[in-house]
Every structure is written in C-alpha cells, then in structure tokens.
Scaffold this motif. Structure first.
Motif, PDB file in Angstrom:
ATOM      1  N   THR A 145       2.842  -3.104   1.513  1.00 37.05           N
ATOM      2  CA  THR A 145       4.172  -2.580   1.838  1.00 37.05           C
ATOM      3  C   THR A 145       4.774  -3.305   3.033  1.00 37.05           C
ATOM      4  O   THR A 145       5.960  -3.661   3.031  1.00 37.05           O
ATOM      5  N   SER A 179      -0.717  -8.091 -13.347  1.00 40.53           N
ATOM      6  CA  SER A 179       0.020  -7.330 -14.363  1.00 40.53           C
ATOM      7  C   SER A 179      -0.094  -7.998 -15.725  1.00 40.53           C
ATOM      8  O   SER A 179      -0.249  -7.326 -16.753  1.00 40.53           O
ATOM      9  N   PHE A 231       9.717   1.257  -3.395  1.00 43.50           N
ATOM     10  CA  PHE A 231       9.139   1.035  -4.727  1.00 43.50           C
ATOM     11  C   PHE A 231       7.621   0.925  -4.659  1.00 43.50           C
ATOM     12  O   PHE A 231       6.901   1.577  -5.435  1.00 43.50           O
ATOM     13  N   TYR A 232       7.106   0.108  -3.733  1.00 48.27           N
ATOM     14  CA  TYR A 232       5.660  -0.094  -3.629  1.00 48.27           C
ATOM     15  C   TYR A 232       4.941   1.185  -3.189  1.00 48.27           C
ATOM     16  O   TYR A 232       3.856   1.495  -3.699  1.00 48.27           O
ATOM     17  N   SER A 276       5.982   4.312  -3.691  1.00 53.97           N
ATOM     18  CA  SER A 276       6.040   5.254  -4.809  1.00 53.97           C
ATOM     19  C   SER A 276       5.039   4.876  -5.893  1.00 53.97           C
ATOM     20  O   SER A 276       4.321   5.726  -6.429  1.00 53.97           O
ATOM     21  N   LYS A 277       4.968   3.581  -6.204  1.00 49.70           N
ATOM     22  CA  LYS A 277       4.030   3.098  -7.213  1.00 49.70           C
ATOM     23  C   LYS A 277       2.585   3.250  -6.750  1.00 49.70           C
ATOM     24  O   LYS A 277       1.669   3.401  -7.565  1.00 49.70           O
ATOM     25  N   SER A 327       7.906   8.434   0.259  1.00 56.75           N
ATOM     26  CA  SER A 327       8.077   6.993   0.048  1.00 56.75           C
ATOM     27  C   SER A 327       9.457   6.527   0.476  1.00 56.75           C
ATOM     28  O   SER A 327       9.656   5.353   0.792  1.00 56.75           O
TER      29      SER A 327
END
Length: 401
Positions: free
Chosen positions: A126, A379, A149-150, A152-153, A161
């Motif tokens: 983060t 990913s 985003f990071y 929350s993910k 977040s």
C-alpha cells in the motif's frame, strides 16, 4: 415389460442429452473465460507498457545528459566510491528506502489498530504503490485511490480502507508544515537573495496544508462546511472543472466525512496517534536529508541543517507545480539552490541532482513498477491455473459420457 424398457430408454436419453447440453454450456463458459483471460492479460500488458513509457519519459525529463558538462558518469561514480564518500552515497539511498519503510510501518500500525490483524506485506504494498502513483500523476494526486483499492482487496473493511490513506496524507502534510515553519524561522535567510523562490516556498507551504486544514476545521462546523462546499463547487462549475454540481457536492461531503472519521478513530488511541505522527516526521526528514548525503558523497563539506532547510524550501516551492512528480521544477530548483550555496560546479551539480532525484523519486517508482509487474504475473498464473482445473474437469466429464 416393453413399456417399462421404453421408459428407461427415454430417461437415459434425456440424461445423456442433459449431460451433452451441460457439457456444451460448460465448454462455452470456459471459452468465454479464456477470452476474458486473454483480454485481461492484454490489458495488463498494455498497462505495464504505458507505465514503463511514462517512467522513461520522466527519466529523460529529469536526466538530461546535455547538462552534465565535462564530467562523465564514470568519473562521478569514481568520486562517489572514493574514501568516506561511499558511506554517504549508500546512506543517501538508504534514506530513500527508510522513507518508504516509515510509510509502510505507518500503514501497518493503522491497519493493526483498526482490524486487529498483522498485515506487513499489505502495508508495504500500500505504501509503495501509493507513492508510485503519487509520483506519476500531476500534483501527486493519484496514490490515495489505489491505496484504497489495495487495502480493500487485502481484507481491510470498506470504511477503514477509505480513511487510512486520508489519515496518512494528513499527517504527512502536517509533519511537512512543521518542518517548513522551522526552516522559515531559522534559515529563510539562505534564500533571501532569491525572492521569487522564497515566495514560491511560502505559497507551497500553505498549499501543502490548506486542504487538510480546511477540511479539519469545517468538519466540526456543518453550516460553514455546507456554505464553503457550495461556493467551491459553484466556482469549479463556472471554471469548467466540474460538470455535475450534485455529484461534486456529494464527493466533497464524503471527503470531509472521511477526514473527520479518520481523525476521530485515530484520536481514540493516543499511543497510535503518537507513533504514526512520529513515523510521518521520519518519512519527511528522511526525504529532506538525502541532499546532504548526496553532496557529501560528492566530496563537498556542507552544514546538515542548511542542506535540510534548503531541501524543505525546494519541496515547498515545487509542491504546486502540476507535473508528475514535479518533474522539471524539482531538477531546476535543486541545481540553482545547491550549486549556488554549496559550489558543486567542480564535481558537476548535474550528477548530484541526478542521484538525489533517483533516491527520493525514481527509487520508489522502480519499486512500484516491480510490484505492478509481479502482481500481473501472479494474477496471470492464478487465472491460467483456474482455467487448467476447469478444462481438466470438463475433459473428465466428456470421457465419462
């Protein structure tokens, strides 16, 4: 007896037909997932290439070899590595890393306080990705959305977040303002013969804290907050910065509420607030101390406090320059002030500026690029593994049929 056999036969045909249909549907879904995976891979590749191109452009903007003069990189590197100069050279790079570590520790403490879980890797990611996107976007404005985003993910609840990056930003700005005040009180005379630059530094110092301070004040004054937001939105709409007044008003209110909530949550624990404030000062001091060690690595003896204050003036003066990472203004400001005050011409102020820029800026950008490429590869492997498992299951069903 015959009718019963006929009934069994029809039932078997229905089952077979259903299996064929289900298999066809599964094949179609697998084909669609494969297409989506290929599109995702293509998008990821394009995204990485765009980032690389942007970093290369920023590199060419910052490191213009035509300014290096007669001193080659090899000659400069030999100077850096001679005697005690090498120690200062490594300390300068270490301070660039220390700034990122301090920011990571700050997120680690805040995440632990709000979720009661230890997430060191998420904290590091983060912090680095936030600084990466800050560095490649105008006015350093792109990092917080990606941090949200990071987080929350990574398992941090939605509300938390959103306000953790806000709290981090506020404390960094607060720490920088305090350093600016100290520099202006004790060392403004260092740039008194540069009145334009001094005025820019004053404006930049105010600019760096005006937004979080304004939000902090109006958070506790609802009526004043509504009037100020309404006025700002109206002016922004007339200047064509805002297209939808209602959406802009809601977004502004949400931003204010996020700041307010972050302050309340963190203020509940004085120890936590003290730790993350201390880490914000470590972050700012580490970045502003880099020029001193860069200059010492060049073999020039300077006063630490003078170099620290000059760097603070530089950061303040360029803080409102709307280029990614303040590119252009940062290099020019460093060259003018440090060459004038420390006489770096003999060892090439260009190479001193280049190494300073690498330690405080491009080091974070390169680490961010590593995270982006690593995340894309991870990913891609996960998607391929998932597709392989589904394909294997599908082949197994077809063989049974």
């Amino acid at each position: 007896m015959h009718s019963r056999e006929e009934e069994i036969r029809k039932t078997q045909e229905i089952i077979i037909n259903d299996n064929i249909i289900n298999t066809a549907i599964a094949e179609s879904e697998l084909e669609e997932k494969t297409k989506k995976t290929n599109k995702s891979n293509l998008f990821g590749l394009i995204f990485v290439l765009v980032n690389i191109i942007l970093v290369v452009i920023l590199g060419f903007t910052s490191f213009n070899n035509s300014d290096a003069g007669d001193v080659t990189f090899g000659e400069m590197f030999k100077t850096w590595m001679s005697g005690n100069n090498a120690i200062f050279w490594f300390i300068a790079m270490g301070l660039g890393l220390l700034a990122l570590i301090a920011e990571s520790l700050k997120f680690f403490v805040m995440i632990r306080k709000t979720t009661h879980k230890n997430k060191p890797w998420l904290s590091l990611k983060t912090a680095i990705m936030g600084k990466y996107y800050d560095n490649i976007t105008p006015l350093g404005s792109g990092g917080q959305p990606f941090q949200i985003f990071y987080l929350s993910k990574g398992g941090v609840p939605g509300a938390e977040s959103m306000y953790l990056p806000t709290a981090s930003f506020f404390l960094n700005q607060f720490a920088f303002l305090i350093l600016c005040i100290v520099a202006f009180i004790f060392k403004s005379g260092l740039i008194s013969d540069q009145p334009v630059f001094l005025i820019m530094a004053y404006i930049g110092a105010a600019f760096s804290i005006v937004l979080p301070t304004l939000i902090f004040v109006i958070s506790f004054m609802p009526k004043l907050r509504a009037k100020i937001i309404k006025l700002c939105v109206r002016v922004s709409f007339k200047l064509k910065f805002v297209k939808n007044k209602g959406a802009a008003t809601r977004k502004a209110n949400k931003l204010v509420n996020d700041y307010k909530r972050s302050l309340f949550v963190l203020a509940k624990s004085k120890l936590t607030l003290l730790i993350i404030t201390f880490l914000s000062f470590v972050y700012q001091l580490a970045l502003c101390s880099i020029p001193y060690f860069v200059i010492r690595a060049c073999g020039v003896t300077v006063n630490y406090f003078d170099s620290l204050c000059i760097c603070i003036f530089v950061y303040a003066a360029i803080s409102f320059i709307p280029t990614p990472g303040n590119s252009g203004a940062a290099e020019v400001s460093f060259s003018i002030l440090f060459t004038m005050l420390h006489g770096l011409a003999g060892v090439s102020s260009y190479w001193a500026m280049a190494y300073w820029r690498f330690c405080c800026y491009f080091l974070g950008v390169l680490l961010g690029m590593c995270f982006i490429v690593g995340g894309m590869i991870k990913s891609n492997r996960a998607r391929k593994k998932e597709l392989a498992i589904e394909k294997e299951k599908l082949e197994s069903k077809k063989s049974v049929q």
